[in-house]
Motif scaffolding. Structure first.
Motif, PDB file in Angstrom:
ATOM      1  N   CYS A 182      18.293-104.829 -58.214  1.00 26.82           N
ATOM      2  CA  CYS A 182      17.064-105.766 -58.193  1.00 26.82           C
ATOM      3  C   CYS A 182      16.942-105.837 -56.883  1.00 26.82           C
ATOM      4  O   CYS A 182      17.927-106.565 -55.989  1.00 26.82           O
ATOM      5  N   PRO A 183      15.731-105.744 -56.255  1.00 25.36           N
ATOM      6  CA  PRO A 183      15.558-106.096 -54.865  1.00 25.36           C
ATOM      7  C   PRO A 183      15.193-107.486 -54.562  1.00 25.36           C
ATOM      8  O   PRO A 183      15.001-107.806 -53.316  1.00 25.36           O
ATOM      9  N   GLY A 184      15.203-108.285 -55.757  1.00 22.05           N
ATOM     10  CA  GLY A 184      14.609-109.686 -55.452  1.00 22.05           C
ATOM     11  C   GLY A 184      13.239-109.629 -55.353  1.00 22.05           C
ATOM     12  O   GLY A 184      12.466-108.634 -55.389  1.00 22.05           O
ATOM     13  N   TRP A 185      12.347-110.888 -55.178  1.00 18.64           N
ATOM     14  CA  TRP A 185      10.737-110.791 -54.969  1.00 18.64           C
ATOM     15  C   TRP A 185      10.440-110.340 -53.675  1.00 18.64           C
ATOM     16  O   TRP A 185      10.546-111.615 -52.771  1.00 18.64           O
ATOM     17  N   ALA A 186       9.743-109.569 -53.328  1.00 22.58           N
ATOM     18  CA  ALA A 186       9.519-108.914 -52.087  1.00 22.58           C
ATOM     19  C   ALA A 186       8.030-108.722 -51.803  1.00 22.58           C
ATOM     20  O   ALA A 186       7.246-108.793 -52.671  1.00 22.58           O
ATOM     21  N   ARG A 187       7.509-108.966 -50.697  1.00 23.97           N
ATOM     22  CA  ARG A 187       6.084-109.216 -50.140  1.00 23.97           C
ATOM     23  C   ARG A 187       5.639-107.688 -49.793  1.00 23.97           C
ATOM     24  O   ARG A 187       5.408-107.223 -49.003  1.00 23.97           O
ATOM     25  N   THR A 188       5.449-107.140 -51.102  1.00 22.47           N
ATOM     26  CA  THR A 188       4.671-105.859 -51.296  1.00 22.47           C
ATOM     27  C   THR A 188       3.385-106.063 -52.030  1.00 22.47           C
ATOM     28  O   THR A 188       3.205-107.158 -52.504  1.00 22.47           O
ATOM     29  N   ASP A 189       2.717-104.929 -52.126  1.00 23.65           N
ATOM     30  CA  ASP A 189       1.319-104.706 -53.134  1.00 23.65           C
ATOM     31  C   ASP A 189       1.860-105.370 -54.541  1.00 23.65           C
ATOM     32  O   ASP A 189       1.324-106.114 -55.083  1.00 23.65           O
ATOM     33  N   ARG A 197      10.720-112.559 -50.069  1.00 26.30           N
ATOM     34  CA  ARG A 197      11.621-111.879 -49.309  1.00 26.30           C
ATOM     35  C   ARG A 197      10.861-110.755 -48.249  1.00 26.30           C
ATOM     36  O   ARG A 197       9.602-110.263 -48.899  1.00 26.30           O
ATOM     37  N   GLU A 198      11.241-110.711 -47.238  1.00 26.37           N
ATOM     38  CA  GLU A 198      10.504-109.426 -46.419  1.00 26.37           C
ATOM     39  C   GLU A 198      10.994-108.263 -46.971  1.00 26.37           C
ATOM     40  O   GLU A 198      12.105-107.916 -47.277  1.00 26.37           O
TER      41      GLU A 198
END
Ligand code: NAP
Length: 230
Positions: A182-189, A197-198
């Motif tokens: 699970c990458p966590g909540w990341a700032r992607t589209d 997260r970055e």
């Protein structure tokens, strides 16, 4: 060492591909559009890494087959597979509002696509008795954290987690480790601009799981390098 990354043209996949290239992997940069795959490979090479582009839509089994044949011919093996490609089509929707096509596209991409990638790439790992498979999952797929909305996405990631466990059991004696991250909540589209997260930071934990040493876990659901509940 060869690392295959699906959906490498943007978001977390872009960072994982560059991070693996930075660790001396020859990255097979997969993207749906050929020009996108070429752009990732070019960017990696510009930074001094090694990469080959491959046009791959994970919902097209024949393209996955072509990839496996191409990998066999060119490299003879694969050390790392990152099943990163994913879609979130039912964000915030209750079950009653999800269309059949949203449901099917989600399952086809997030679960069946990853399953087929594993099926086709595993023989290339078994041959060298070494492999690391990372299935990029989500807290939304955790049964322990299960809640309302985005049922298609949740079910696809819960299924991916189950697939991770089955495959880890089947490869336990083969030098192959299979984990869900699970990458966590990341700032992607997909994560959106409000995410905490970055993307490069989230990607680092995917890259970490893709490069585990022999003592690392297999069959685990990991976030920030720690096991979390399925
Ligand atoms: N961002 C988050 O907060 C978050 C949280 C939990 C889990 N995740 C998971 O992390 C992974 C990456 O997400 P992200 O945030 O980087 O998403 P993203 O920015 O939306 O990128 C998704 C990637 O998947 C590719 N893709 C979609 N359908 C595909 C298909 N049929 N075949 C091949 N590639 C396909 C996209 O390619 P195109 O450019 O061609 O569309 C794109 O490269 C996903 O599995 C997602 O579920 C993300």
């Amino acid at each position: 060492m060869i690392a295959v990354v699906t959906g490498s043209n943007r978001g977390l996949g872009w960072h994982v591909a560059h991070q693996l290239a930075g660790q001396e992997y020859h990255v097979v940069a997969c993207a749906r559009r050929h020009e996108d795959a070429m752009a990732v490979a070019a960017s990696i090479r510009q930074q001094g890494g090694e990469a080959s582009p491959f046009a791959l839509d994970v919902t097209h089994p024949e393209q996955i087959q072509e990839l496996a044949a191409w990998l066999t011919e060119l490299f003879g093996g694969v050390e790392v597979l990152v099943n990163n490609a994913g879609v979130l089509l039912d964000q915030g929707l209750p079950l009653s509002a999800i269309s059949l096509s949203q449901w099917q596209r989600t399952l086809d991409t997030n679960l069946t696509g990853a399953m087929l990638m594993c099926q086709m790439i595993l023989p290339l790992m078994r041959a060298s008795h070494y492999g690391r498979i990372v299935n990029v999952s989500s807290g939304y797929g955790s049964l322990a954290e299960m809640g309302e909305h985005q049922a298609a996405y949740r079910v696809s990631k819960a299924g991916l987690n189950a697939l991770t466990r089955v495959l880890a059991a089947e490869t336990a004696d083969d030098g192959i480790k299979v984990n869900a991250v699970c990458p966590g909540w990341a700032r992607t589209d997909m994560g959106g601009p409000q995410a905490s997260r970055e993307p490069a930071d989230s990607a680092r934990w995917i890259t970490w799981a893709a490069t585990l040493d022999d003592h690392g876990p297999s069959g685990a659901f990991l976030r920030d390098g720690q096991p979390i509940e399925f």
